[in-house]
Structures are given as C-alpha cells and as structure tokens.
Write a protein that holds these residues in place. Structure first.
Motif, mmCIF file in Angstrom:
data_model
loop_
_atom_site.group_PDB
_atom_site.id
_atom_site.type_symbol
_atom_site.label_atom_id
_atom_site.label_comp_id
_atom_site.label_asym_id
_atom_site.label_seq_id
_atom_site.Cartn_x
_atom_site.Cartn_y
_atom_site.Cartn_z
ATOM 1 N N LYS A 145 6.582 5.850 4.214
ATOM 2 C CA LYS A 145 7.160 7.127 4.614
ATOM 3 C C LYS A 145 8.303 7.441 3.653
ATOM 4 O O LYS A 145 9.168 6.607 3.417
ATOM 5 N N PRO A 178 -2.558 14.526 -5.764
ATOM 6 C CA PRO A 178 -2.481 15.811 -5.055
ATOM 7 C C PRO A 178 -1.851 16.897 -5.928
ATOM 8 O O PRO A 178 -0.983 16.629 -6.760
ATOM 9 N N SER A 233 -0.431 10.045 -1.614
ATOM 10 C CA SER A 233 -0.763 10.958 -0.510
ATOM 11 C C SER A 233 -0.084 12.318 -0.703
ATOM 12 O O SER A 233 0.819 12.495 -1.524
ATOM 13 N N ALA A 234 -0.523 13.286 0.098
ATOM 14 C CA ALA A 234 -0.022 14.655 -0.014
ATOM 15 C C ALA A 234 1.473 14.762 0.292
ATOM 16 O O ALA A 234 2.136 15.711 -0.133
ATOM 17 N N GLN A 235 2.024 13.774 1.005
ATOM 18 C CA GLN A 235 3.447 13.842 1.347
ATOM 19 C C GLN A 235 4.344 13.816 0.106
ATOM 20 O O GLN A 235 5.467 14.312 0.143
ATOM 21 N N TRP A 236 3.811 13.298 -1.011
ATOM 22 C CA TRP A 236 4.601 13.249 -2.236
ATOM 23 C C TRP A 236 4.813 14.642 -2.836
ATOM 24 O O TRP A 236 5.705 14.834 -3.656
ATOM 25 N N GLY A 273 -3.473 1.506 -2.942
ATOM 26 C CA GLY A 273 -3.498 2.717 -2.136
ATOM 27 C C GLY A 273 -3.619 3.956 -2.993
ATOM 28 O O GLY A 273 -4.061 3.901 -4.149
ATOM 29 N N ASN A 274 -3.250 5.099 -2.430
ATOM 30 C CA ASN A 274 -3.332 6.352 -3.169
ATOM 31 C C ASN A 274 -2.010 7.110 -3.091
ATOM 32 O O ASN A 274 -1.085 6.704 -2.381
ATOM 33 N N GLY A 316 -7.755 7.207 -6.376
ATOM 34 C CA GLY A 316 -7.871 8.491 -5.706
ATOM 35 C C GLY A 316 -7.319 9.649 -6.515
ATOM 36 O O GLY A 316 -6.856 9.499 -7.639
ATOM 37 N N SER A 353 0.071 4.239 0.203
ATOM 38 C CA SER A 353 -0.395 5.266 1.141
ATOM 39 C C SER A 353 0.344 5.202 2.468
ATOM 40 O O SER A 353 0.423 6.203 3.194
ATOM 41 N N ARG A 354 0.872 4.044 2.784
ATOM 42 C CA ARG A 354 1.445 3.834 4.113
ATOM 43 C C ARG A 354 2.957 4.036 4.183
ATOM 44 O O ARG A 354 3.525 3.976 5.275
ATOM 45 N N ASN A 393 0.840 -1.188 0.000
ATOM 46 C CA ASN A 393 0.000 0.000 0.000
ATOM 47 C C ASN A 393 0.883 1.250 0.000
ATOM 48 O O ASN A 393 1.560 1.546 0.981
#
Length: 330
Positions: free
Chosen positions: A259, A302, A279-282, A276-277, A299, A256-257, A254
C-alpha cells in the motif's frame, strides 16, 4: 584642551579600556583552554589561525559559537572543509561542557577514533563527523547523549556492527551512517521519532527488523548493502514517507501487495528480487523518481500519473514487464 574635551577624552579611554577588558573575558577560561588543546591535536592548522590566545574565543574565533542559553560558554564548534588539516579529535572536546552542536566535516586527513569523553556532553543535540578518515567501531557510548537529535557519521571508515544502544536514544530524529564499512544486521528497533535513516553504502546483511515498519520515516535509504527478505513493511497507506531507497540489495517481496503512501515522491527499488506487477495505484502517486529495474516484475505498466514520464531505464531487466515506455504488450 578644555575641561569638557579632557573629560570626554578620558571617558572615551575608560570606555575603550572597559570594552577591551570585558571582551577579552567573554570566553570562559575552561572553554578557551579546551579549544587550544583541540587546536594542538589538529596540528595548529592555518584554518584555525584566528584561535589566538590573546583574543576572545566567543567573538573572533572561526567555527566557535557561544550560545544565548549559556552566556559566554561555547555551545557550537564547527571545523570543516580543510584538506590540509590533520590530526585527531582531541579528548578535550568533552571538556566543552555546554556544547550543543559539534561538527567535524570534509576533513580527509582527520584520523583516529571518536573519543569516549564526548559522552560527557549532556547538552549535545547535533553530532556530525562526516567525510573524514575517522575509523573504529561506531561508539556505543553515544547512547549516553540523551539530548542527541541529529547523528551523522557518514562517509568515514567506521567498521563493525551498528550498536543496538543507538536505537534507545530517546530524542533521535536523524541517523546517517552512510558510506562506511559496517557489517551485521540492522538493530531491532528505533524510537518512534526517527524521521530520517540512511544506512546506505555499507556491508549490512540479513533481513530488516519488522519494528522498522512501525515507524513513520520521512526518508529511509538502505541502498547498496546485502540486505534480504521482506521490506514491504516500510510501505503503508497511512504513512507520510517521502523517500524510499532499497536499491542494490537482495530484497524479495510482492510489489502488487504493498500500500503506497500518498506522500511518496522518490522510490528506487532497482537491483533486487522483487516480484508481482505495477498496480494501478502507482498512477495516483505524483512520483518524481521511480526505478524498479533489474527485478522480477511482470505485467503491463499502467497508463496514467507519472509512470510514462520515466524512460525505459526505470523498468528494464524485469521478467516480463511491457507497455510504455517499454515495448507494447502482445
């Protein structure tokens, strides 16, 4: 001719004779003997025409380097870029006792196997056998080279599994086995110092060992294999990884999980089974290469960072990704 000129003339002759005699003996006789046997094993190619027995191997032989640490002993041998050279790696390579760097590179007609005598080279730091037709298994005896830091056996015809003993090399910084016919799984562990690992373009299978997640790679490339399972342990906020390429495998995790290392610049995950997707951290990572196409991501992509700088080919063929540069989300 007066006495002064006569004296200067004979002094010049003496100096010339002394210099010539000294230069002819710089190269150690055992090294010269081994090099000439290596030349014969390569069928006396024109590219080694400077290897003349009557001259000094330390000062005039192409591709031969004599180091400062071991005076007048051969510490480097570099044979490369010759499509007419043919033959095999001579076992006499192991007689170059003080060798630190050994390179056979871009030699399409170099065949045979890596000779076991190479294991005698206790000072060897760098070994490159790259872009040749050398075949056979990756030798386990290379693990005897305790000072080895850089091992590149890429783009050859090696087959079989990766010897687990390679993971025990205490000073290994870089391992490149790209572009061979290797099968089986990745060995369980490598020493902590490995910074660069390239096992791409082989036939490796199975899951990757969790121990790889404990290492802080600068670059890791496992692309174009048959690897599967979880690869998320290669990521981590506390890592300093620059390049991760896991493309063309069967990895499942996933996204999304994970780091993300703040140092990450190149990421290629295309053609896997990642869910997953994004996420905004990218958006916080200044990526210059990013490809997550042909996965099962979903999804909205971002906005921000460099994510919109990549075209649709970096995102397409996912389950339900949307947003620029893909079609807008409904």
């Amino acid at each position: 001719m007066d006495k002064t000129k006569t004296l200067l003339f004979f002094l010049f002759l003496f100096t010339l004779l002394l210099t010539t005699s000294f230069s002819k003996n710089l190269c150690h006789k055992d090294d010269k003997k081994a090099l000439l046997k290596i030349k014969r094993s390569l069928n006396n190619p024109y590219s080694l025409s400077t290897w003349d027995p009557s001259t000094d191997c330390c000062s005039s032989w192409s591709g031969v380097h004599c180091g400062d640490d071991f005076k007048y002993r051969v510490t480097g041998l570099f044979i490369n870029s010759d499509d007419k050279l043919s033959g095999h790696i001579s076992p006499e390579v192991g007689d170059l006792t003080y060798l630190e760097n050994l390179v056979f590179q871009y030699l399409p007609n170099l065949t045979g196997k890596i000779p076991p005598t190479i294991a005698k080279l206790k000072y060897l730091v760098l070994l490159w056998v790259q872009s040749t037709n050398v075949a056979g298994p990756v030798p386990g005896f290379l693990s005897q080279l305790k000072n080895l830091q850089f091992l590149d056996l890429s783009n050859n015809k090696f087959s079989g599994s990766i010897p687990t003993s390679l993971s025990l090399l205490p000073n290994l910084l870089s391992l490149n086995l790209k572009g061979n016919k290797l099968t089986g799984s990745i060995p369980e562990s490598f020493q902590r110092k490995v910074l660069y690992l390239d096992l791409s373009h082989n036939h490796l299978s199975g899951s990757i060992p969790k121990s790889l997640g404990k290492l802080h790679f600068y670059s890791i490339d496992l692309s174009w294999n048959k690897l599967e399972g979880d690869a998320s342990m290669l990521f981590g906020a506390n890592k300093t990884t620059y390049d991760i390429d896991l493309s063309r495998n069967k990895f499942q995790f996933n996204l999304s999980r994970v780091k993300i290392p703040s140092t990450l610049d190149h990421l290629d995950l295309n053609h896997n089974r990642i869910t997953g997707n994004i996420s905004a951290q990218w958006t916080e990572v200044p990526l210059s290469v990013f490809n997550v196409s042909y996965n099962k991501l979903c999804g909205r992509i971002p906005n921000g960072g460099n994510l919109q700088k990549f075209d649709s080919s970096s995102y397409f063929h996912n389950k339900c990704l949307c947003g620029a540069p893909l079609k807008s989300c409904k």
